[in-house]
Motif scaffolding. Structure first.
Motif, mmCIF file in Angstrom:
data_model
loop_
_atom_site.group_PDB
_atom_site.id
_atom_site.type_symbol
_atom_site.label_atom_id
_atom_site.label_comp_id
_atom_site.label_asym_id
_atom_site.label_seq_id
_atom_site.Cartn_x
_atom_site.Cartn_y
_atom_site.Cartn_z
ATOM 1 N N PHE A 84 34.362 -5.321 78.691
ATOM 2 C CA PHE A 84 33.325 -5.629 77.697
ATOM 3 C C PHE A 84 31.949 -5.587 78.357
ATOM 4 O O PHE A 84 31.716 -6.241 79.373
ATOM 5 C CB PHE A 84 33.595 -7.013 77.093
ATOM 6 C CG PHE A 84 32.602 -7.417 76.042
ATOM 7 C CD1 PHE A 84 32.488 -6.701 74.857
ATOM 8 C CD2 PHE A 84 31.779 -8.521 76.219
ATOM 9 C CE1 PHE A 84 31.575 -7.069 73.872
ATOM 10 C CE2 PHE A 84 30.861 -8.900 75.240
ATOM 11 C CZ PHE A 84 30.768 -8.175 74.063
ATOM 12 N N ILE A 85 31.061 -4.783 77.802
ATOM 13 C CA ILE A 85 29.697 -4.700 78.341
ATOM 14 C C ILE A 85 28.723 -5.158 77.256
ATOM 15 O O ILE A 85 28.510 -4.476 76.257
ATOM 16 C CB ILE A 85 29.331 -3.261 78.771
ATOM 17 C CG1 ILE A 85 30.465 -2.627 79.583
ATOM 18 C CG2 ILE A 85 28.040 -3.284 79.581
ATOM 19 C CD1 ILE A 85 30.205 -1.177 79.970
ATOM 20 N N ASP A 86 28.170 -6.330 77.491
ATOM 21 C CA ASP A 86 27.257 -6.953 76.535
ATOM 22 C C ASP A 86 25.842 -6.429 76.770
ATOM 23 O O ASP A 86 25.549 -5.933 77.845
ATOM 24 C CB ASP A 86 27.289 -8.460 76.806
ATOM 25 C CG ASP A 86 27.017 -9.253 75.566
ATOM 26 O OD1 ASP A 86 26.723 -8.652 74.523
ATOM 27 O OD2 ASP A 86 27.105 -10.490 75.642
ATOM 28 N N GLU A 87 24.967 -6.581 75.798
ATOM 29 C CA GLU A 87 23.551 -6.208 75.954
ATOM 30 C C GLU A 87 23.390 -4.820 76.557
ATOM 31 O O GLU A 87 22.590 -4.611 77.476
ATOM 32 C CB GLU A 87 22.827 -7.227 76.837
ATOM 33 C CG GLU A 87 22.755 -8.604 76.232
ATOM 34 C CD GLU A 87 22.079 -9.588 77.180
ATOM 35 O OE1 GLU A 87 20.945 -9.311 77.603
ATOM 36 O OE2 GLU A 87 22.686 -10.621 77.481
ATOM 37 N N LEU A 88 24.146 -3.906 76.020
ATOM 38 C CA LEU A 88 24.165 -2.548 76.549
ATOM 39 C C LEU A 88 22.776 -1.899 76.486
ATOM 40 O O LEU A 88 22.458 -1.000 77.265
ATOM 41 C CB LEU A 88 25.164 -1.730 75.732
ATOM 42 C CG LEU A 88 25.742 -0.499 76.381
ATOM 43 C CD1 LEU A 88 26.506 -0.868 77.634
ATOM 44 C CD2 LEU A 88 26.657 0.223 75.418
ATOM 45 N N ASP A 89 21.952 -2.390 75.570
ATOM 46 C CA ASP A 89 20.604 -1.837 75.415
ATOM 47 C C ASP A 89 19.723 -2.100 76.642
ATOM 48 O O ASP A 89 18.732 -1.409 76.862
ATOM 49 C CB ASP A 89 19.947 -2.411 74.158
ATOM 50 C CG ASP A 89 20.150 -3.904 74.067
ATOM 51 O OD1 ASP A 89 19.231 -4.646 74.421
ATOM 52 O OD2 ASP A 89 21.257 -4.341 73.665
ATOM 53 N N ALA A 90 20.111 -3.105 77.449
ATOM 54 C CA ALA A 90 19.324 -3.408 78.654
ATOM 55 C C ALA A 90 19.405 -2.262 79.651
ATOM 56 O O ALA A 90 18.550 -2.095 80.518
ATOM 57 C CB ALA A 90 19.837 -4.689 79.308
#
Ligand code: ATP
Length: 267
Positions: A115-121
Motif C-alpha cells: 500500500f502506497i499512501d499519498e502517492l501524489d507526493a
C-alpha cells in the motif's frame, strides 16, 4: 534509515465485512484481484492472472487505507504500508534501491498487498534538485509495476491519493495503475451501516441510527467513528460516576454531533 522504518508490515484481520458500504468498489476489487487469486484457472481462460495494481482516490477518511487492509485480510495476504515521505526524504540513489528492496521483500512474502499512501507526493516537488530525485523514484516505481505485470507474482499494489490531479502523469498511464477507483463519502444508508459497525458489541440504549445517518451528510467513515468515540466518552463518564455499565444513548450521539462536522467538505 534502515528498511524497517520505511515499511510497516503486518497481516491484517480486517475483511470487507468490516468496511461499511462501498459495494461497487468491493465488487470491482473482488472481480479483478480476489477471484483471480482464488480461482486462477477460470480467469486464465480469459488471459487474466492474479496480481496487479489499483489506485484509490477520494476525500480523506473515507476508507482507502482501511479498504486496502481489508483486501489483504480477504486473501489472507501480508500487508506492507510504504512510508513514502520517509523514502522521499532519503538521498538520491538510495531511494530507488530501497523501493526495489521493498518489492523484493513482497515477492518473498506473497501473497502480499503493498500500500502506497499519498502517492501524489511522488513527483510533486517544485525544487529542481528534488524534481530529478523524484523522477528517479517515479521511474523505479514504474519499473516495479511493469515487473509485477509481467510476472504473475501474487503481489498487489494499491496506491492512494486525495488529489489525483497532482499525480505524476506517468503513473496514470494504462498498464500502470490500471484500475482507478473513486472512494466517495458514504451515502445515508452506508453511514447507517458504518455507525452500526462502529457501535457493534458496545452497550447501547435505543439509538435511532437512521436519524443520525440522515443528520451526518458528507461525514466520512473516520468522522462517524469519531462521533461514536465521543458518545462512548459520555457513557464512560456516567459509568465512572455510577460504577455500573451505562449504555450509549441517543442523547450522547446527539451531543457528539453538535461538536463535529463533516471533514470531507474541505476536499
Ligand atoms: P486518508 O486519505 O486521510 O489517508 P483514508 O481514506 O485512507 O484517509 P482510512 O484511514 O481508511 O481513510 O479511514 C480512517 C478510519 O475511518 C478507518 O480506520 C476506519 O475505522 C474508518 N472508516 C472509514 N471508512 C470506513 C468504512 N467505509 N467503513 C468502516 N470504517 C470506515
Amino acid at each position: 534509515k534502515d528498511d524497517q522504518s520505511l515499511v510497516e508490515s503486518d497481516k491484517p484481520k480486517e475483511t470487507f465485512a468490516d468496511v461499511g458500504g462501498l459495494e461497487d468498489v468491493k465488487k470491482k476489487i473482488r472481480m479483478n484481484f480476489i477471484m483471480p487469486l482464488k480461482q486462477p484457472e477460470l480467469f486464465a481462460a480469459y488471459g487474466k492472472e492474479a496480481g496487479g495494481s489499483l489506485l484509490l482516490f477520494g476525500p480523506p477518511g473515507c476508507g482507502k487505507t482501511f479498504l486496502a487492509r481489508a483486501v489483504a485480510g480477504e486473501i489472507d495476504a501480508n500487508f506492507m504500508h510504504i512510508e513514502l515521505q520517509a523514502i522521499l526524504s532519503m538521498y538520491a540513489g538510495q531511494t530507488e534501491h530501497n523501493l526495489h528492496d521493498i518489492f523484493e521483500k513482497a515477492r518473498l512474502n506473497k501473497p502480499c498487498v503493498i500500500f502506497i499512501d499519498e502517492l501524489d507526493a511522488m513527483g510533486g516537488s517544485r525544487h529542481q534538485m528534488r524534481q530529478h530525485h523524484d523522477r528517479m523514484l517515479v521511474n523505479q516505481l514504474l519499473l516495479e509495476l511493469d515487473g509485477l505485470q509481467a510476472q504473475n507474482d501474487n503481489v498487489f499494489v494499491i496506491g492512494a491519493t486525495n488529489t489525483p490531479w497532482y499525480l505524476d502523469s506517468a503513473l496514470r498511464r494504462p498498464g500502470r495503475f490500471n484500475h482507478l477507483v473513486f472512494v466517495p463519502p458514504p451515502e445515508e444508508t452506508e453511514r447507517e451501516t458504518i455507525l452500526q459497525l462502529k457501535l457493534a458489541g458496545k452497550p447501547m440504549g435505543s439509538i435511532d441510527l437512521k436519524k443520525i445517518a440522515a443528520d451526518t451528510r458528507l461525514f466520512s467513515g473516520a468522522d462517524l467513528e469519531q462521533l461514536v468515540q465521543d458518545a462512548v466518552e459520555s457513557a464512560l463518564e456516567r459509568m465512572f460516576e455510577s460504577g455500573e455499565i451505562e449504555p450509549i444513548t441517543q442523547n450522547d450521539m446527539k451531543n457528539a454531533l453538535k461538536s463535529r462536522k463533516a471533514t470531507t467538505l474541505e476536499w
